[in-house]
Design an enzyme around this catalytic site. Structure first.
Site, PDB file in Angstrom:
ATOM      1  N   LYS A  70      54.844  51.058   0.207  1.00  0.00           N
ATOM      2  CA  LYS A  70      53.419  50.898   0.513  1.00  0.00           C
ATOM      3  C   LYS A  70      52.541  51.535  -0.566  1.00  0.00           C
ATOM      4  CE  LYS A  70      53.710  49.768   5.310  1.00  0.00           C
ATOM      5  NZ  LYS A  70      53.233  49.865   6.671  1.00  0.00           N
ATOM      6  N   LYS A 128      62.097  42.415   4.298  1.00  0.00           N
ATOM      7  CA  LYS A 128      61.961  42.291   5.754  1.00  0.00           C
ATOM      8  C   LYS A 128      60.670  41.555   6.153  1.00  0.00           C
ATOM      9  CE  LYS A 128      59.435  46.272   7.400  1.00  0.00           C
ATOM     10  NZ  LYS A 128      58.996  46.872   8.604  1.00  0.00           N
ATOM     11  N   LYS A 137      54.338  42.439   9.503  1.00  0.00           N
ATOM     12  CA  LYS A 137      53.061  41.911   9.988  1.00  0.00           C
ATOM     13  C   LYS A 137      51.970  42.000   8.933  1.00  0.00           C
ATOM     14  CE  LYS A 137      52.988  45.425  13.429  1.00  0.00           C
ATOM     15  NZ  LYS A 137      53.259  46.686  12.726  1.00  0.00           N
TER      16      LYS A 137
HETATM   17  N1  AQP Z   1      61.527  42.685  10.232  1.00  0.00           N
HETATM   18  C1  AQP Z   1      61.849  43.464  11.249  1.00  0.00           C
HETATM   19  N2  AQP Z   1      63.013  43.285  11.920  1.00  0.00           N
HETATM   20  C2  AQP Z   1      63.335  44.082  12.977  1.00  0.00           C
HETATM   21  N3  AQP Z   1      62.536  45.087  13.419  1.00  0.00           N
HETATM   22  C3  AQP Z   1      61.370  45.291  12.778  1.00  0.00           C
HETATM   23  N4  AQP Z   1      60.362  46.175  12.950  1.00  0.00           N
HETATM   24  C4  AQP Z   1      59.402  45.960  12.021  1.00  0.00           C
HETATM   25  N5  AQP Z   1      59.743  44.934  11.225  1.00  0.00           N
HETATM   26  C5  AQP Z   1      60.964  44.501  11.664  1.00  0.00           C
HETATM   27  C6  AQP Z   1      60.333  47.170  14.005  1.00  0.00           C
HETATM   28  O1  AQP Z   1      59.113  46.979  14.727  1.00  0.00           O
HETATM   29  C7  AQP Z   1      58.678  48.246  15.208  1.00  0.00           C
HETATM   30  C8  AQP Z   1      57.227  48.429  14.935  1.00  0.00           C
HETATM   31  O2  AQP Z   1      56.990  48.695  13.601  1.00  0.00           O
HETATM   32  P1  AQP Z   1      55.662  49.380  13.121  1.00  0.00           P
HETATM   33  O3  AQP Z   1      54.502  48.649  13.623  1.00  0.00           O
HETATM   34  O4  AQP Z   1      55.661  50.812  13.461  1.00  0.00           O
HETATM   35  O5  AQP Z   1      55.735  49.304  11.572  1.00  0.00           O
HETATM   36  P2  AQP Z   1      56.697  48.639  10.590  1.00  0.00           P
HETATM   37  O6  AQP Z   1      58.126  49.000  10.834  1.00  0.00           O
HETATM   38  O7  AQP Z   1      56.164  48.994   9.234  1.00  0.00           O
HETATM   39  O8  AQP Z   1      56.477  47.099  10.941  1.00  0.00           O
HETATM   40  P3  AQP Z   1      55.803  45.987  10.081  1.00  0.00           P
HETATM   41  O9  AQP Z   1      55.781  44.751  10.911  1.00  0.00           O
HETATM   42  O10 AQP Z   1      56.471  45.886   8.747  1.00  0.00           O
HETATM   43  O11 AQP Z   1      54.316  46.523   9.941  1.00  0.00           O
HETATM   44  P4  AQP Z   1      53.492  46.812   8.636  1.00  0.00           P
HETATM   45  O12 AQP Z   1      53.490  45.514   7.883  1.00  0.00           O
HETATM   46  O13 AQP Z   1      52.130  47.215   9.115  1.00  0.00           O
HETATM   47  O14 AQP Z   1      54.177  47.922   7.913  1.00  0.00           O
HETATM   48  C9  AQP Z   1      59.572  49.307  14.572  1.00  0.00           C
HETATM   49  O15 AQP Z   1      60.528  49.701  15.527  1.00  0.00           O
HETATM   50  C10 AQP Z   1      60.230  48.578  13.445  1.00  0.00           C
HETATM   51  O16 AQP Z   1      61.513  49.093  13.161  1.00  0.00           O
END
Ligand code: AQP
Length: 329
Positions: free
Chosen positions: A111, A194, A197
Protein backbone atom coordinates in the site's frame (compact mmCIF):
# COMPACT_ATOMS: atom_id res chain seq x y z
CA UNK A 1 -17.18 -21.40 24.44
CA UNK A 2 -14.42 -19.63 22.46
CA UNK A 3 -14.32 -15.90 21.71
CA UNK A 4 -14.25 -14.93 18.02
CA UNK A 5 -13.39 -11.48 16.63
CA UNK A 6 -13.03 -10.31 13.04
CA UNK A 7 -13.49 -7.15 11.03
CA UNK A 8 -13.80 -5.91 7.47
CA UNK A 9 -12.91 -2.42 6.20
CA UNK A 10 -15.58 -0.31 4.46
CA UNK A 11 -12.88 0.73 2.02
CA UNK A 12 -14.73 -0.33 -1.12
CA UNK A 13 -17.53 -2.61 -2.24
CA UNK A 14 -17.33 -6.03 -0.62
CA UNK A 15 -15.75 -8.65 -2.88
CA UNK A 16 -16.24 -12.35 -3.43
CA UNK A 17 -12.79 -12.72 -1.81
CA UNK A 18 -13.95 -10.98 1.37
CA UNK A 19 -17.05 -13.18 1.40
CA UNK A 20 -15.33 -16.52 0.81
CA UNK A 21 -12.19 -15.77 2.81
CA UNK A 22 -13.86 -14.18 5.82
CA UNK A 23 -17.57 -13.41 5.97
CA UNK A 24 -19.01 -16.85 5.29
CA UNK A 25 -16.90 -18.29 8.12
CA UNK A 26 -18.24 -15.65 10.52
CA UNK A 27 -21.77 -17.01 10.29
CA UNK A 28 -20.62 -20.62 10.71
CA UNK A 29 -18.86 -19.69 13.95
CA UNK A 30 -21.71 -17.80 15.60
CA UNK A 31 -23.55 -20.99 16.62
CA UNK A 32 -21.06 -22.24 19.21
CA UNK A 33 -19.04 -19.17 20.20
CA UNK A 34 -19.11 -15.66 21.65
CA UNK A 35 -18.66 -13.56 18.50
CA UNK A 36 -17.75 -9.91 17.85
CA UNK A 37 -17.86 -8.70 14.24
CA UNK A 38 -16.84 -5.22 13.32
CA UNK A 39 -16.96 -2.71 10.48
CA UNK A 40 -13.41 -1.39 10.86
CA UNK A 41 -13.89 2.17 9.58
CA UNK A 42 -10.81 3.49 11.44
CA UNK A 43 -8.67 1.05 9.46
CA UNK A 44 -10.28 2.26 6.25
CA UNK A 45 -9.06 5.84 6.87
CA UNK A 46 -5.41 4.72 6.74
CA UNK A 47 -5.87 5.73 3.11
CA UNK A 48 -8.03 8.73 2.19
CA UNK A 49 -11.77 8.02 2.05
CA UNK A 50 -14.44 10.31 0.68
CA UNK A 51 -16.65 11.07 3.76
CA UNK A 52 -20.03 10.52 2.04
CA UNK A 53 -18.80 7.28 0.49
CA UNK A 54 -17.33 6.04 3.77
CA UNK A 55 -20.62 6.78 5.54
CA UNK A 56 -22.60 4.86 2.90
CA UNK A 57 -20.21 1.92 2.72
CA UNK A 58 -20.25 1.51 6.49
CA UNK A 59 -24.02 0.94 6.41
CA UNK A 60 -23.77 -1.23 3.30
CA UNK A 61 -21.13 -3.45 4.86
CA UNK A 62 -23.18 -3.86 8.04
CA UNK A 63 -26.22 -4.81 5.92
CA UNK A 64 -24.14 -7.36 3.98
CA UNK A 65 -22.91 -8.94 7.24
CA UNK A 66 -26.56 -9.47 8.22
CA UNK A 67 -27.64 -10.52 4.74
CA UNK A 68 -24.91 -13.17 4.74
CA UNK A 69 -26.53 -14.74 7.79
CA UNK A 70 -25.08 -12.99 10.83
CA UNK A 71 -27.61 -13.22 13.65
CA UNK A 72 -27.50 -10.19 15.98
CA UNK A 73 -28.95 -12.30 18.79
CA UNK A 74 -25.91 -14.57 18.60
CA UNK A 75 -23.12 -12.17 17.59
CA UNK A 76 -22.37 -8.51 18.33
CA UNK A 77 -22.17 -6.45 15.12
CA UNK A 78 -20.76 -2.94 15.54
CA UNK A 79 -18.80 -0.07 14.01
CA UNK A 80 -15.21 0.32 15.24
CA UNK A 81 -15.32 4.12 15.78
CA UNK A 82 -18.30 3.69 18.14
CA UNK A 83 -16.15 1.73 20.60
CA UNK A 84 -13.42 4.21 21.66
CA UNK A 85 -11.31 1.54 23.36
CA UNK A 86 -10.12 0.39 19.91
CA UNK A 87 -8.26 3.64 19.23
CA UNK A 88 -7.17 3.92 22.88
CA UNK A 89 -5.62 0.46 23.01
CA UNK A 90 -4.38 0.95 19.45
CA UNK A 91 -2.16 3.79 20.67
CA UNK A 92 -0.79 1.64 23.49
CA UNK A 93 -0.06 -1.19 21.03
CA UNK A 94 1.72 1.34 18.78
CA UNK A 95 4.02 2.28 21.66
CA UNK A 96 4.91 -1.41 22.05
CA UNK A 97 5.65 -1.92 18.33
CA UNK A 98 9.05 -1.60 16.65
CA UNK A 99 9.28 0.43 13.44
CA UNK A 100 11.37 -2.35 11.84
CA UNK A 101 8.73 -5.04 12.37
CA UNK A 102 5.98 -2.75 11.06
CA UNK A 103 8.01 -1.89 7.96
CA UNK A 104 8.36 -5.61 7.18
CA UNK A 105 4.59 -6.10 6.75
CA UNK A 106 3.72 -7.03 3.17
CA UNK A 107 0.45 -5.08 3.20
CA UNK A 108 2.31 -1.95 4.34
CA UNK A 109 4.91 -2.34 1.58
CA UNK A 110 2.20 -2.90 -1.09
CA UNK A 111 0.00 0.00 0.00
CA UNK A 112 2.88 2.40 0.76
CA UNK A 113 4.27 1.81 -2.74
CA UNK A 114 1.06 3.31 -4.21
CA UNK A 115 1.30 6.51 -2.10
CA UNK A 116 4.33 8.23 -3.64
CA UNK A 117 6.44 10.32 -1.22
CA UNK A 118 3.67 11.05 1.29
CA UNK A 119 3.02 7.73 2.97
CA UNK A 120 0.33 8.09 5.68
CA UNK A 121 1.74 6.99 9.06
CA UNK A 122 -1.52 5.11 9.68
CA UNK A 123 -0.55 2.58 7.01
CA UNK A 124 2.50 1.73 9.11
CA UNK A 125 0.59 1.58 12.40
CA UNK A 126 -2.31 -0.44 10.97
CA UNK A 127 -1.14 -3.71 12.65
CA UNK A 128 -1.06 -2.34 16.25
CA UNK A 129 -4.62 -1.03 15.77
CA UNK A 130 -5.64 -4.43 14.43
CA UNK A 131 -3.96 -6.05 17.44
CA UNK A 132 -6.02 -3.79 19.72
CA UNK A 133 -9.24 -4.78 17.91
CA UNK A 134 -8.55 -8.43 18.56
CA UNK A 135 -7.02 -8.27 22.04
CA UNK A 136 -9.79 -6.12 23.57
CA UNK A 137 -12.18 -9.08 23.41
CA UNK A 138 -9.76 -11.72 24.80
CA UNK A 139 -10.20 -13.40 21.42
CA UNK A 140 -9.32 -17.06 20.92
CA UNK A 141 -9.85 -17.32 17.13
CA UNK A 142 -9.78 -14.78 14.29
CA UNK A 143 -11.46 -15.93 11.05
CA UNK A 144 -9.62 -14.11 8.22
CA UNK A 145 -8.28 -14.79 4.74
CA UNK A 146 -4.75 -16.01 4.12
CA UNK A 147 -3.49 -12.43 3.43
CA UNK A 148 -3.91 -11.51 7.11
CA UNK A 149 -1.55 -14.23 8.46
CA UNK A 150 1.31 -11.77 8.99
CA UNK A 151 -0.91 -9.32 10.90
CA UNK A 152 -2.12 -12.14 13.13
CA UNK A 153 1.48 -13.09 13.88
CA UNK A 154 2.35 -9.55 14.97
CA UNK A 155 -0.83 -9.41 17.09
CA UNK A 156 0.36 -12.53 18.92
CA UNK A 157 3.86 -11.03 19.33
CA UNK A 158 2.46 -7.79 20.77
CA UNK A 159 0.17 -9.64 23.20
CA UNK A 160 3.05 -11.80 24.41
CA UNK A 161 5.35 -8.76 24.63
CA UNK A 162 2.79 -6.89 26.78
CA UNK A 163 2.14 -9.86 29.08
CA UNK A 164 5.88 -10.38 29.56
CA UNK A 165 6.69 -6.70 30.09
CA UNK A 166 3.98 -6.18 32.73
CA UNK A 167 4.34 -9.70 34.15
CA UNK A 168 0.65 -10.43 34.00
CA UNK A 169 -1.51 -12.48 31.60
CA UNK A 170 -3.65 -9.51 30.58
CA UNK A 171 -4.22 -10.67 27.00
CA UNK A 172 -5.34 -14.02 25.61
CA UNK A 173 -3.05 -15.06 22.73
CA UNK A 174 -5.29 -15.39 19.65
CA UNK A 175 -5.03 -17.90 16.82
CA UNK A 176 -5.85 -17.48 13.16
CA UNK A 177 -8.81 -19.46 11.78
CA UNK A 178 -8.60 -20.23 8.06
CA UNK A 179 -11.66 -21.82 6.42
CA UNK A 180 -11.68 -24.76 4.01
CA UNK A 181 -11.64 -23.03 0.62
CA UNK A 182 -11.56 -19.51 -0.81
CA UNK A 183 -8.91 -18.36 1.64
CA UNK A 184 -7.14 -16.43 -1.15
CA UNK A 185 -9.32 -15.50 -4.12
CA UNK A 186 -7.22 -13.97 -6.88
CA UNK A 187 -7.84 -11.08 -9.29
CA UNK A 188 -9.70 -12.16 -12.44
CA UNK A 189 -7.41 -9.99 -14.59
CA UNK A 190 -4.06 -10.59 -12.83
CA UNK A 191 -4.50 -13.97 -11.18
CA UNK A 192 -1.15 -13.84 -9.37
CA UNK A 193 -2.47 -10.89 -7.31
CA UNK A 194 -5.25 -11.17 -4.73
CA UNK A 195 -8.75 -9.89 -5.47
CA UNK A 196 -9.14 -6.59 -3.61
CA UNK A 197 -12.00 -4.18 -3.03
CA UNK A 198 -9.71 -1.22 -3.67
CA UNK A 199 -8.52 -2.50 -7.08
CA UNK A 200 -9.28 0.21 -9.65
CA UNK A 201 -9.91 -2.37 -12.35
CA UNK A 202 -13.51 -3.40 -11.67
CA UNK A 203 -13.27 -6.21 -14.25
CA UNK A 204 -10.74 -7.89 -11.92
CA UNK A 205 -13.16 -8.12 -9.03
CA UNK A 206 -16.53 -9.75 -8.39
CA UNK A 207 -18.51 -7.71 -5.88
CA UNK A 208 -21.04 -9.38 -3.59
CA UNK A 209 -23.71 -6.97 -4.89
CA UNK A 210 -22.84 -7.36 -8.61
CA UNK A 211 -25.77 -7.96 -10.97
CA UNK A 212 -25.82 -11.47 -12.54
CA UNK A 213 -25.03 -10.08 -16.01
CA UNK A 214 -21.90 -8.35 -14.64
CA UNK A 215 -20.75 -11.54 -12.95
CA UNK A 216 -21.20 -13.43 -16.23
CA UNK A 217 -19.28 -10.75 -18.14
CA UNK A 218 -16.39 -10.61 -15.67
CA UNK A 219 -15.97 -14.39 -15.50
CA UNK A 220 -16.25 -14.71 -19.29
CA UNK A 221 -13.40 -12.18 -19.66
CA UNK A 222 -11.30 -13.64 -16.83
CA UNK A 223 -7.70 -14.28 -17.81
CA UNK A 224 -6.90 -17.90 -18.53
CA UNK A 225 -4.40 -19.68 -20.83
CA UNK A 226 -4.50 -21.26 -24.27
CA UNK A 227 -4.60 -24.91 -23.17
CA UNK A 228 -8.42 -25.16 -22.98
CA UNK A 229 -8.24 -28.02 -20.44
CA UNK A 230 -9.61 -27.67 -16.91
CA UNK A 231 -6.95 -28.97 -14.54
CA UNK A 232 -5.36 -27.50 -11.45
CA UNK A 233 -1.90 -25.96 -11.64
CA UNK A 234 -1.56 -22.71 -9.70
CA UNK A 235 1.97 -22.13 -11.06
CA UNK A 236 1.41 -22.45 -14.80
CA UNK A 237 -2.39 -21.91 -14.97
CA UNK A 238 -3.15 -19.33 -12.23
CA UNK A 239 -6.29 -18.04 -13.97
CA UNK A 240 -7.93 -21.46 -14.32
CA UNK A 241 -6.72 -22.49 -10.84
CA UNK A 242 -8.42 -19.37 -9.42
CA UNK A 243 -11.71 -20.13 -11.21
CA UNK A 244 -11.49 -23.75 -9.99
CA UNK A 245 -10.91 -22.49 -6.44
CA UNK A 246 -13.92 -20.18 -6.71
CA UNK A 247 -16.14 -22.92 -8.15
CA UNK A 248 -15.01 -25.42 -5.48
CA UNK A 249 -15.61 -22.87 -2.69
CA UNK A 250 -19.11 -21.84 -3.77
CA UNK A 251 -20.26 -25.41 -4.49
CA UNK A 252 -18.48 -26.91 -1.45
CA UNK A 253 -16.34 -29.37 -3.35
CA UNK A 254 -12.62 -29.87 -4.15
CA UNK A 255 -10.26 -29.55 -7.14
CA UNK A 256 -10.32 -33.24 -7.99
CA UNK A 257 -14.14 -33.21 -8.25
CA UNK A 258 -14.05 -30.02 -10.37
CA UNK A 259 -11.51 -31.63 -12.72
CA UNK A 260 -13.72 -34.72 -13.12
CA UNK A 261 -16.86 -32.65 -13.68
CA UNK A 262 -15.29 -30.58 -16.49
CA UNK A 263 -13.08 -33.23 -18.07
CA UNK A 264 -13.26 -32.95 -21.86
CA UNK A 265 -15.05 -29.57 -21.70
CA UNK A 266 -13.46 -26.30 -22.82
CA UNK A 267 -13.08 -23.04 -20.92
CA UNK A 268 -16.26 -21.53 -22.42
CA UNK A 269 -18.53 -24.14 -20.80
CA UNK A 270 -16.47 -24.12 -17.56
CA UNK A 271 -16.73 -20.33 -17.24
CA UNK A 272 -20.51 -20.47 -17.75
CA UNK A 273 -20.80 -22.98 -14.91
CA UNK A 274 -18.55 -20.91 -12.61
CA UNK A 275 -20.67 -17.81 -13.28
CA UNK A 276 -23.93 -19.71 -12.63
CA UNK A 277 -22.58 -21.11 -9.35
CA UNK A 278 -21.36 -17.69 -8.14
CA UNK A 279 -24.68 -16.06 -9.07
CA UNK A 280 -26.59 -18.78 -7.19
CA UNK A 281 -24.40 -18.31 -4.10
CA UNK A 282 -24.80 -14.52 -4.03
CA UNK A 283 -28.47 -14.25 -4.99
CA UNK A 284 -29.97 -14.93 -1.52
CA UNK A 285 -27.52 -12.45 0.07
CA UNK A 286 -28.48 -9.77 -2.46
CA UNK A 287 -32.20 -10.33 -1.77
CA UNK A 288 -31.82 -9.99 2.00
CA UNK A 289 -29.52 -6.99 1.55
CA UNK A 290 -32.22 -5.14 -0.42
CA UNK A 291 -34.66 -5.66 2.45
CA UNK A 292 -32.20 -4.43 5.07
CA UNK A 293 -30.33 -1.46 3.66
CA UNK A 294 -33.04 1.17 4.30
CA UNK A 295 -34.55 -0.57 7.29
CA UNK A 296 -34.25 1.22 10.68
CA UNK A 297 -33.64 -2.17 12.26
CA UNK A 298 -30.08 -1.92 10.91
CA UNK A 299 -29.32 1.04 13.21
CA UNK A 300 -30.92 -0.67 16.18
CA UNK A 301 -28.71 -3.74 15.63
CA UNK A 302 -25.54 -1.61 15.34
CA UNK A 303 -26.48 0.39 18.48
CA UNK A 304 -27.06 -2.80 20.43
CA UNK A 305 -23.79 -4.31 19.11
CA UNK A 306 -21.79 -1.25 20.17
CA UNK A 307 -23.20 -1.42 23.72
CA UNK A 308 -22.16 -5.06 24.06
CA UNK A 309 -18.74 -4.43 22.50
CA UNK A 310 -18.04 -1.42 24.78
CA UNK A 311 -18.92 -3.49 27.81
CA UNK A 312 -16.42 -6.24 26.97
CA UNK A 313 -13.75 -3.90 25.58
CA UNK A 314 -13.78 -1.63 28.64
CA UNK A 315 -13.09 -4.59 30.95
CA UNK A 316 -9.83 -5.33 29.10
CA UNK A 317 -8.92 -1.68 28.61
CA UNK A 318 -9.42 -0.80 32.31
CA UNK A 319 -7.12 -3.67 33.23
CA UNK A 320 -4.46 -2.48 30.75
CA UNK A 321 -4.60 1.07 32.16
CA UNK A 322 -4.23 -0.21 35.69
CA UNK A 323 -1.37 -2.61 34.92
CA UNK A 324 0.55 0.12 33.06
CA UNK A 325 0.13 2.77 35.74
CA UNK A 326 -1.95 5.01 33.47
CA UNK A 327 -4.73 5.27 36.06
CA UNK A 328 -4.74 8.24 38.42
CA UNK A 329 -6.81 7.02 41.39
N1 AQP B 1 -8.85 -12.03 -2.15
C1 AQP B 1 -9.20 -12.49 -0.96
N2 AQP B 1 -9.41 -13.82 -0.76
C2 AQP B 1 -9.78 -14.29 0.46
N3 AQP B 1 -9.96 -13.49 1.54
C3 AQP B 1 -9.75 -12.17 1.38
N4 AQP B 1 -9.84 -11.11 2.22
C4 AQP B 1 -9.52 -9.97 1.56
N5 AQP B 1 -9.24 -10.24 0.28
C5 AQP B 1 -9.36 -11.60 0.14
C6 AQP B 1 -10.24 -11.22 3.61
O1 AQP B 1 -11.35 -10.33 3.80
C7 AQP B 1 -11.30 -9.83 5.13
C8 AQP B 1 -11.51 -8.36 5.14
O2 AQP B 1 -10.38 -7.68 4.70
P1 AQP B 1 -10.14 -6.17 5.03
O3 AQP B 1 -11.30 -5.37 4.64
O4 AQP B 1 -9.75 -6.01 6.44
O5 AQP B 1 -8.90 -5.79 4.19
P2 AQP B 1 -8.07 -6.52 3.13
O6 AQP B 1 -7.59 -7.86 3.58
O7 AQP B 1 -6.99 -5.54 2.76
O8 AQP B 1 -9.15 -6.70 1.98
P3 AQP B 1 -9.21 -6.02 0.57
O9 AQP B 1 -10.46 -6.48 -0.08
O10 AQP B 1 -7.94 -6.26 -0.17
O11 AQP B 1 -9.37 -4.49 0.95
P4 AQP B 1 -8.47 -3.27 0.54
O12 AQP B 1 -8.46 -3.28 -0.96
O13 AQP B 1 -9.15 -2.06 1.11
O14 AQP B 1 -7.12 -3.49 1.14
C9 AQP B 1 -9.97 -10.28 5.74
O15 AQP B 1 -10.23 -11.39 6.57
C10 AQP B 1 -9.17 -10.69 4.55
O16 AQP B 1 -8.24 -11.71 4.87
Amino acid sequence: MAVIFSGIQPSGNLTLGNYLGALRNFTKMQEQNECYYCVVNQHAITVHQDPALLHRRTRELAAIYLAAGLDPEKAALFVQSEVPQHAQLGWIMTTLSYVGELERMTQYKDKAAKQGDSIPAGLLTYPPLMAADILLYQTNFVPVGDDQKQHLEITRDLAQRFNRLYQEEVFTIPEIYLGQGGTRVMSLQEPTKKMSKSDDNTMATIYVLDAPKDIEKKIKRAQTDSENSVHYDAETKPGIANLMDIYAAVTDTDHAAVEREFSGQGYGQFKKSVAAAVIAALEPIQKRYAELIDNPVLDAILDQGAVKARETASRTYDKVVQVMGLDRK
